[in-house]
Scaffold this active site. Structure first.
Site, PDB file in Angstrom:
ATOM      1  N   ASP A 287       0.847  -1.179   0.000  1.00 48.44           N
ATOM      2  CA  ASP A 287       0.000   0.000   0.000  1.00 48.44           C
ATOM      3  C   ASP A 287       0.891   1.241   0.000  1.00 48.44           C
ATOM      4  OD1 ASP A 287      -3.099   0.797   0.765  1.00 48.44           O
ATOM      5  OD2 ASP A 287      -1.627   2.247   1.497  1.00 48.44           O
ATOM      6  N   ILE A 288       0.625   2.194  -0.892  1.00 52.68           N
ATOM      7  CA  ILE A 288       1.432   3.417  -0.964  1.00 52.68           C
ATOM      8  C   ILE A 288       1.182   4.252   0.291  1.00 52.68           C
ATOM      9  CG2 ILE A 288       1.891   5.523  -2.265  1.00 52.68           C
ATOM     10  CD1 ILE A 288       0.992   4.088  -4.767  1.00 52.68           C
ATOM     11  N   ASN A 295      -2.171  12.889  -3.788  1.00 56.06           N
ATOM     12  CA  ASN A 295      -3.251  13.392  -4.636  1.00 56.06           C
ATOM     13  C   ASN A 295      -3.615  14.823  -4.274  1.00 56.06           C
ATOM     14  OD1 ASN A 295      -3.694  11.216  -6.344  1.00 56.06           O
ATOM     15  ND2 ASN A 295      -5.050  10.181  -4.907  1.00 56.06           N
ATOM     16  N   ASP A 304      -2.065   9.277 -10.510  1.00 52.79           N
ATOM     17  CA  ASP A 304      -2.187   8.174 -11.476  1.00 52.79           C
ATOM     18  C   ASP A 304      -0.837   7.814 -12.070  1.00 52.79           C
ATOM     19  OD1 ASP A 304      -4.873   8.046 -11.030  1.00 52.79           O
ATOM     20  OD2 ASP A 304      -5.459   9.128 -12.852  1.00 52.79           O
ATOM     21  N   GLU A 330      -4.645   2.536  -4.099  1.00 50.84           N
ATOM     22  CA  GLU A 330      -3.189   2.473  -3.995  1.00 50.84           C
ATOM     23  C   GLU A 330      -2.712   1.124  -3.487  1.00 50.84           C
ATOM     24  OE1 GLU A 330      -4.654   4.427  -0.126  1.00 50.84           O
ATOM     25  OE2 GLU A 330      -5.274   4.159  -2.207  1.00 50.84           O
TER      26      GLU A 330
END
Length: 410
Positions: A287-288, A295, A304, A330
């Site tokens: 997971d980022i 964002n 993106d 993500e």
């Protein structure tokens, strides 16, 4: 973009914005996290559903319906959104195959007139050149019959045999024309003429046979025209169906891959997991870290680009036979077949380090990116859902433990 695709994209964007807020306010709510993942999966499946344009489907259905009878044509007039049942599809395929065989039979029956005239001329001991046109052959046969009538009344018996032969040929041609939906009135009139007794008067007999000849020629031309027209239509429909099949194959492939990253989506991941033969398999969930901040600070376009770049980094670090997939938002995952937990943790650490040192360049400038990782090895007989949940819990441990680290589930 269609209205449906625009709505789905809007839902995904809204969901991506809402999800981190909900998770931040309910960090310990495991069931809520599962519900949000299912919602993300449902939106992705809806986005990937293939669709055939309604206008194209209706055009193909209208063209194909010209080749089949009314009963089977109803199968093509159903709502576009409803999938045709397997039994109805089999019925339609069998019906089209019957029509194809009828066309082939018609093509074989067209030369019947040539062979019949040749047999008739042979019955009276004459011969007509095979390369002559059918109209010339019929006229030559008429002259031969007239001369023969005048020369020998014994020809009457031979003419009766000729008429019997013509009747059989006419019956076969009539069936072909009726099956392809063409009018067979000429054949009916020819059969009516040939059903009469042959007059004693040679002139009257000639007139009767001439009338039958005209009707047979007209019917023969109609068979040729119907055959050519239907052959052309069948070829066009086969090309259209081939194009539609190729489009459906492409749509099917798109439905099994994430449109943004090109990675496998949940559907393809599920297929991969079902096909695994290995008993020692590890699941890695990534997971980022702070993706919402990315964002918010750099914009969704840059976000993106980060997702697409991360997909390339992960794909470049795995082994042949491993599976990299995007779970949604993500979240990514890697499946390591034939890999025990200890080895999977080492590989996961390599993935984490590769992301940490990678230079993520976007249209908004370079962005520092790290990932938190959770690893779990599947237990004997363990359902995939439970196995993945343990990896997700390990990921959560990495998140709560400071992020940019690897945790494993025992």
């Amino acid at each position: 973009m269609s209205e449906k695709d625009a709505l789905v994209h809007q839902l995904i964007d809204d969901f991506d914005a809402l999800r981190p807020i909900v998770l931040a306010s309910n960090k310990e709510h495991v069931e809520l996290r599962a519900i949000l993942r299912r919602m993300a999966s449902t939106l992705e499946k809806l986005q990937g559903l293939p669709a055939v344009p309604v206008s194209q489907y209706r055009l193909l259905a209208r063209l194909l319906s010209r080749l089949i009878d009314a009963e089977h044509g109803l199968l093509l007039s159903s709502d576009v959104g409803r999938e045709m049942g397997e039994q109805d599809a089999d019925r339609l395929i069998e019906h089209v195959e019957q029509r194809r065989r009828l066309l082939a039979q018609a093509q074989q029956d067209v030369p019947i007139l040539h062979r019949t005239i040749a047999r008739c001329s042979a019955l009276i001991g004459r011969e007509i050149a095979a390369d002559r046109e059918i109209a010339d052959k019929a006229q030559a046969l008429e002259m031969m019959l007239r001369a023969h009538l005048q020369e020998d009344r014994v020809v009457r018996g031979e003419l009766n045999e000729l008429i019997a032969t013509l009747r059989a040929s006419l019956a076969s041609m009539s069936r072909v024309l009726q099956e392809v939906g063409a009018d067979s009135s000429e054949l009916a009139r020819a059969q009516e003429v040939l059903s009469q007794d042959l007059p004693e008067d040679p002139v009257a007999a000639k007139r009767l046979l001439e009338q039958a000849r005209e009707e047979i020629l007209a019917a023969g031309n109609k068979v040729v025209e119907a055959n050519e027209a239907m052959q052309q239509q069948m070829q066009q429909q086969m090309r259209k169906m081939q194009q539609l099949t190729e489009q459906l194959k492409r749509a099917e492939a798109q439905a099994r891959n994430d449109p943004l990253t090109g990675l496998a989506n949940r559907r393809r991941l599920a297929e991969f997991l079902r096909g695994l033969k290995s008993e020692t398999v590890s699941f890695v969930m990534l997971d980022i870290d702070f993706f919402k901040k990315i964002n918010d600070q750099y914009g969704h376009d840059a976000g993106d680009e980060v997702l697409a770049d991360l997909a390339e980094v992960l794909s470049g670090c795995v082994r042949e036979g491993d599976m990299v997939a995007r779970l949604g938002g993500e979240e990514f995952c890697v499946v390591f077949p034939d890999t025990p937990l200890a080895t999977a943790v080492e590989l996961a650490e390599e993935l984490r380090a590769a992301v940490d040192v990678h230079d993520f360049k976007t249209s908004a400038g370079p962005i520092p990116v790290t990932v938190s990782v959770g690893v779990a090895q599947r237990r004997p007989g363990e359902p995939n859902s439970a196995w993945i949940k343990r990896a997700d819990e390990a990921l959560y441990a990495s998140k709560t433990g400071g992020r940019n680290r690897v945790s494993s589930a025992e």
